[in-house]
Motif scaffolding. Structure first.
Motif, short mmCIF file in Angstrom:
data_model
loop_
_atom_site.label_atom_id
_atom_site.label_comp_id
_atom_site.label_asym_id
_atom_site.label_seq_id
_atom_site.Cartn_x
_atom_site.Cartn_y
_atom_site.Cartn_z
N TYR B 319 37.50 -75.93 29.70
CA TYR B 319 38.21 -74.66 29.86
C TYR B 319 38.34 -74.32 31.34
O TYR B 319 39.41 -73.96 31.81
N PHE B 320 37.25 -74.49 32.07
CA PHE B 320 37.32 -74.20 33.50
C PHE B 320 38.19 -75.22 34.23
O PHE B 320 38.90 -74.87 35.17
N ASN B 321 38.10 -76.48 33.81
CA ASN B 321 38.92 -77.49 34.47
C ASN B 321 40.41 -77.18 34.36
O ASN B 321 41.17 -77.43 35.28
N THR B 322 40.80 -76.61 33.21
CA THR B 322 42.21 -76.30 33.07
C THR B 322 42.60 -75.15 33.99
O THR B 322 43.77 -74.97 34.28
N ILE B 323 41.61 -74.39 34.46
CA ILE B 323 41.98 -73.28 35.33
C ILE B 323 41.46 -73.44 36.75
O ILE B 323 41.79 -72.65 37.62
N GLU B 324 40.67 -74.50 37.01
CA GLU B 324 40.05 -74.61 38.33
C GLU B 324 41.07 -74.81 39.44
O GLU B 324 40.92 -74.27 40.53
N GLY B 325 42.12 -75.59 39.20
CA GLY B 325 43.10 -75.88 40.23
C GLY B 325 43.73 -74.63 40.80
O GLY B 325 43.46 -74.24 41.94
N ASP B 326 44.51 -73.97 39.98
CA ASP B 326 45.28 -72.83 40.47
C ASP B 326 44.59 -71.50 40.24
O ASP B 326 44.98 -70.50 40.83
N TYR B 327 43.61 -71.48 39.40
CA TYR B 327 43.01 -70.20 39.05
C TYR B 327 41.54 -70.18 39.38
O TYR B 327 40.70 -69.78 38.60
N ALA B 328 41.24 -70.63 40.58
CA ALA B 328 39.86 -70.74 41.02
C ALA B 328 39.14 -69.40 40.92
O ALA B 328 37.94 -69.35 40.76
N ASN B 329 39.90 -68.32 41.00
CA ASN B 329 39.30 -66.99 40.93
C ASN B 329 38.39 -66.81 39.73
O ASN B 329 37.38 -66.14 39.82
N VAL B 330 38.77 -67.40 38.61
CA VAL B 330 38.00 -67.16 37.40
C VAL B 330 36.57 -67.68 37.58
O VAL B 330 35.61 -67.01 37.23
N ILE B 331 36.44 -68.88 38.14
CA ILE B 331 35.11 -69.46 38.31
C ILE B 331 34.25 -68.61 39.24
O ILE B 331 33.11 -68.28 38.92
N SER B 332 34.81 -68.21 40.37
CA SER B 332 34.00 -67.41 41.28
C SER B 332 33.75 -66.03 40.69
O SER B 332 32.67 -65.45 40.89
N THR B 333 34.71 -65.51 39.94
CA THR B 333 34.51 -64.21 39.29
C THR B 333 33.34 -64.28 38.31
O THR B 333 32.50 -63.38 38.27
N VAL B 334 33.29 -65.36 37.53
CA VAL B 334 32.21 -65.49 36.55
C VAL B 334 30.86 -65.53 37.26
O VAL B 334 29.90 -64.86 36.84
N VAL B 335 30.76 -66.28 38.35
CA VAL B 335 29.49 -66.38 39.06
C VAL B 335 29.12 -65.03 39.66
O VAL B 335 27.97 -64.58 39.57
N LYS B 336 30.11 -64.35 40.25
CA LYS B 336 29.82 -63.03 40.82
C LYS B 336 29.35 -62.06 39.73
O LYS B 336 28.43 -61.28 39.93
N THR B 337 30.00 -62.13 38.57
CA THR B 337 29.59 -61.28 37.46
C THR B 337 28.15 -61.59 37.08
O THR B 337 27.34 -60.69 36.89
#
Lengths: 378, 456, 104
Positions: B319-337
């Motif tokens: 799921y993250f791989n499908t969004i890691e390229g262009d939507y890196a925000n999600v990964i860092s957002t999750v960690v910040k959360t």
């Protein structure tokens, strides 16, 4: 016209013990409960499904005798099953509540027409009063017109804001101060996940509340299906041959929510309990105590009130509603000088909706992320 | 070959770029500096600069405080190891002293892995990136999890399906050699669908071992090599398996130098700087489909698992791989959360003793007792029996189960509710709702019998 | 001589939209070729009933099985209790597929 699912003709003869229901041990098991992986029969399924909802209602004291309750009825599976079960439980357990069906006509040709027809049949089938409130009456815009003006992409934002108000207003018109909605465990789990993925920490702690109300609004919301699986709701409707309508809204759902839903469904295939697991996690997600700031004491007092819903401002602070504030434009209860719906409407009138949206949601980054995600397919 | 225009590094504006990340082109040197700085910044600022205080060279107090690095010999933990070695080497060359002692712990699952571990240690010795100037400052520790299991007393943990309470039975395993994988197969079988449950419990066994080592030998800090992508995966995975309550504790009590580095960046750094596949213990442990390298000629075969063999964390990674390229925000957002989360038991009065889960040892409060919670939302009452046919079926069932009960011995079980929610659910997916588990305390004496130390 | 069996196939919960808006199909299949539910899905439904497979295949099938979120019932019994794809078809079986993903 409603066509119920066909009745099977083939029956298993000579049941083996391993095929029997794990609760009553006397009938053939027909489903495996995602919640606890138990194989149970149709009779026991009805029993546990209904009793669990009853328990949720009782242990959370959702109703009081004599209360008038509106079921937010869309004609879809969740609200149809909710109306049916609520009526049944009300009779069986004598809650003494008065149930009304409350529908919103967003004005989406082809989608809402059909679903409203379903609700109208439900009214007859369950012998419950029905009230329909339309966007046209409330806002002088139909969803079709809004989409033509603002584009498909932001349709869910508009619809979300408008519908929430519409349900409130409809309820108030009927002098009802409690709206129950068909939000189920899957929806709730999805919301918990979405809040984590979007970093919406201010909503995270509240995302599993069973009852919410905007301060200032006399209308409270509750979700008796909080612990009911979508799968079981669909199965219940299937076995009971309930008449529900199922077509996706013409203006497809928020794409990001869609990806979270797909992700959850893939998980469910290998860990069926994951829906309830997410809710359990959600109930245990708390924020670190804030470092001392001026608002701390005030904030604590507010937190004691479980049913309080707070608005989150773009800069991440929390605004506390004052009771009885009214929107300067429409006179409707609102925390701000001008209510969200009026802000959106103003944008529509000016044909500049996009800007208003950015101001409204949150920081630019987040708003941009949301727009990016809307283009994303999983 | 067609010539393509290679962009110039945006940092030094001189060298040709080799990687593109966070919308910026980097040459090899600038990229490597970028990754090291990100780690350094995390190390010195994290948790009120605790780690910096431990690590720095002091002249009044001794400099032999110990830090434990969980070293799986995957790319991420090797990158962190290399960084810490460089940190020590810098101290040594500048001050002729090192400020701390680095020890690593590796948990191996079988003899093959143990042999591989020993080969890797030999290889490391020859690599310039891992050259240690102050020889005494690093120690590599290894433990074979099966050897540890055989040292301990096992209990049979069984879930009572009526009320989700735990039954604990002491068993005297007759001198058989116990193996963690066999133990898991005994409980869950070999079907694909059980992979996630086995993964969950195996991760716990490994985590328990690392934490036992950490707590038994006076370490100051426990460091993990998890990248930002891995942390995001763990946060979401824990949420979806009902272990949301441990997210905050995992993040707050351990140190993650790669908190601010994506896995794709770790991967690129590994290829550009370390570039050695002989020191990876298990190959690719975290798959990333997006390479940020501009000319990626070192093609790694990404383990393409078929959907049926995927676990919860695989699906989450996908799921993250499908969004890691262009939507890196999600990964860092999750960690910040995740970093904003706190202890759900913080407000529980001191008088209430928190219980510990018999399997994962996490805290359980009375208020959030998992068995009570499940029982409250799960009705176990059958609908009445109505027809003669149903009655006959029931009688049939009764005779069969009566026979089965007679066969089984009536062991004296101790019932308790020392099982956290996540472990309850995972245990519930096992074929007989039971597992053999070591519930005894792993102390220094026990660990000393199975730990083996290596110095380069 | 062929060995035909009669089956009733239903697409519910909005799934009919990718099956020509028809909820119920009463079909006869060659039991020598179509023995299991897997055969029925991949050699019959996908080939004969699915409209615009190039667009709609992934709405119905994912990773060589029915897409998660679609409920499969065999004579009203959850297919999880009936060997799923390996279920051996019987004459006059009712197989239903219900989408649970549509809005509520």
């Amino acid at each position: 016209m409603f066509t119920p699912p066909s009745n099977p003709v083939n029956k298993t003869e000579n049941l083996k013990v391993s095929q029997l229901c794990e609760l009553c041990h006397s009938r053939k098991a027909i489903l495996k409960r995602p919640k606890n992986l138990m194989k149970i029969c149709k009779e026991c399924f009805y029993n546990v499904f209904e009793t669990e909802i009853h328990n949720t209602i009782v242990s959370n004291q959702l109703f009081y005798p004599g209360e008038k309750v509106a079921v937010g009825a869309s004609g879809g599976k969740d609200s149809t099953v909710l109306a049916y079960v609520l009526k049944k439980l009300n009779e069986e357990y004598k809650y003494g509540i008065e149930i009304t069906l409350l529908s919103i006509d967003e004005g989406i040709v082809g989608y809402r027409d059909d679903s409203l027809a379903t609700v109208k049949r439900n009214k007859e089938q369950y012998d419950l009063p029905l009230e329909i409130i339309s966007y046209r009456d409330l806002y002088n815009w139909t969803m079709d017109e809004i989409v033509a003006c603002a584009g498909v992409r932001s349709s869910c934002t508009y619809c979300g804001v408008f519908r929430r108000q519409a349900l409130d207003r409809g309820a108030m018109k009927l002098e009802i101060s409690h709206v129950v909605t068909g939000h189920n465990a899957d929806d709730m789990a999805e919301t918990v996940l979405m809040n984590i993925l979007r970093g919406d920490v201010n909503r995270l702690e509240k995302s599993t509340s069973i009852m919410t109300s905007s301060a200032g609004s006399p209308v409270k919301r509750s979700k008796p299906f909080k612990y009911s699986y979508q799968k079981e709701i669909v199965l219940y409707a299937h076995y009971k041959k309930l008449d529900y309508f199922s077509t996706e809204c013409t203006y497809a759902p928020e794409a990001f929510r869609g990806t979270a839903r797909e992700y959850m469904k893939s998980l469910e295939a290998i860990r069926p309990s994951c829906i309830i697991d997410i809710i359990r996690s959600g109930e245990n997600l708390v924020l670190k105590p804030k470092k001392a700031k001026k608002v701390t004491t005030k904030f604590k007092n507010i937190k004691k009130n479980d049913n309080m819903e707070m608005e989150v401002k773009p800069n991440g602070t929390i605004s506390l509603f004052k009771d009885g504030n009214r929107c300067e434009r429409c006179g409707y209860l609102s925390s701000n000088r001008i209510c969200k719906a009026c802000i959106l409407l103003e944008g529509l009138e000016k044909n500049r909706p996009q800007m208003q949206l950015e101001n409204d949601t949150s920081t630019d980054g987040k708003a941009k992320l949301m727009r990016d995600l809307e283009n994303l397919t999983f | 070959m067609e010539e393509t225009l290679i962009p110039v590094c945006e940092r030094c504006k001189e060298q040709p770029a080799v990687a593109k990340t966070r919308k910026e082109y980097f040459c090899k040197e600038c990229f490597s500096k970028f990754i090291l700085l990100k780690q350094r910044r995390t190390l010195i600022s994290d948790k009120d600069k605790f780690l910096e205080t431990v690590m720095k060279v002091t002249y009044k107090t001794p400099n032999d405080e110990k830090i434990l690095l969980a070293l799986s010999f995957g790319k991420s933990s090797l990158v962190v190891l290399q960084n810490l070695i460089e940190y020590l080497n810098n101290q040594y060359s500048q001050q002729q002293k090192t400020g701390f002692i680095l020890e690593t712990i590796t948990v191996v699952e079988n003899d093959d892995e143990y042999k591989k571990f020993k080969e890797i240690i030999k290889t490391l010795e020859k690599l310039k990136d891992f050259e240690i100037l102050n020889k005494g400052s690093i120690k590599f520790r290894v433990v074979n999890i099966n050897q540890l299991l055989n040292q301990e007393k096992l209990s049979l943990l069984k879930l009572n399906i009526e009320d989700y309470k735990l039954l604990v039975e002491d068993i005297n395993e007759a001198a058989s050699i116990i193996n963690i994988n066999q133990l898991l197969i005994d409980s869950f079988g070999t079907q694909y669908k059980t992979l996630s449950s086995k993964e969950d419990f195996k991760n716990i066994a490994i985590k328990n071992t690392i934490e036992a080592v950490f707590h038994s030998f006076n370490y100051k800090a426990l460091v993990y090599g998890s990248s930002m992508s891995k942390l995001a995966t763990e946060i979401v995975t824990n949420t979806v398996i009902g272990r949301g309550d441990v997210i905050a504790k995992n993040l707050d009590t351990k140190f993650y130098p790669l908190t601010d580095v994506f896995y794709s960046e770790v991967d690129a750094y590994y290829q550009l700087v370390i570039n050695n596949n002989d020191i990876l213990l298990k190959g690719e442990e975290f798959s990333s489909s997006n390479s940020i390298l501009i000319q990626n000629d070192n093609h790694f075969e990404i383990l393409k698992k078929s959907k049926q063999t995927k676990t919860i964390s695989d699906i989450t990674m996908d799921y993250f791989n499908t969004i890691e390229g262009d939507y890196a925000n999600v990964i860092s957002t999750v960690v910040k959360t995740g970093l904003k989360l706190g202890n759900p038991n913080a407000f529980i009065s001191a008088s209430e003793n928190l219980k510990h889960c018999k399997i994962c040892s996490s805290n359980i409060s009375k208020k959030q007792n998992p068995a009570d919670w499940i029982n409250k939302i799960t009705v176990m009452k059958p609908a009445p029996i109505n027809t003669d046919e149903e009655r006959a079926n029931y009688d049939h069932w009764k005779t069969e189960t009566a026979l089965a009960v007679d066969k089984g011995s009536e062991a004296t079980n101790e019932e308790c509710d020392n099982l956290c929610y996540g472990c309850t659910v995972t245990l519930n997916t096992s074929s007989h709702k039971s597992i053999k588990w070591n519930t005894s305390n792993k102390d220094a004496a026990l660990l000393n019998q199975v730990l083996e130390d290596f110095v380069l | 001589m062929t060995n035909n069996i009669k089956l009733l196939i239903e697409f519910l919960g909005g799934l009919d939209s990718i099956f020509d808006n028809k909820r119920t199909y009463s079909v006869e299949v060659d039991n020598d070729k179509i023995k299991t539910l897997k055969d029925l899905i991949f050699d019959y439904i996908v080939k004969e009933l699915l409209v615009k497979p190039e667009d709609n295949y992934s709405i119905y099938i994912q990773d060589e099985t029915i897409r998660p979120g679609i409920l499969t019932l065999i004579n009203d019994v959850d297919w999880e209790l009936e060997e799923e794809l390996d279920y051996v078809l019987q004459n006059r079986d009712v197989i239903s597929f219900t989408s649970t993903l549509h809005g509520g």
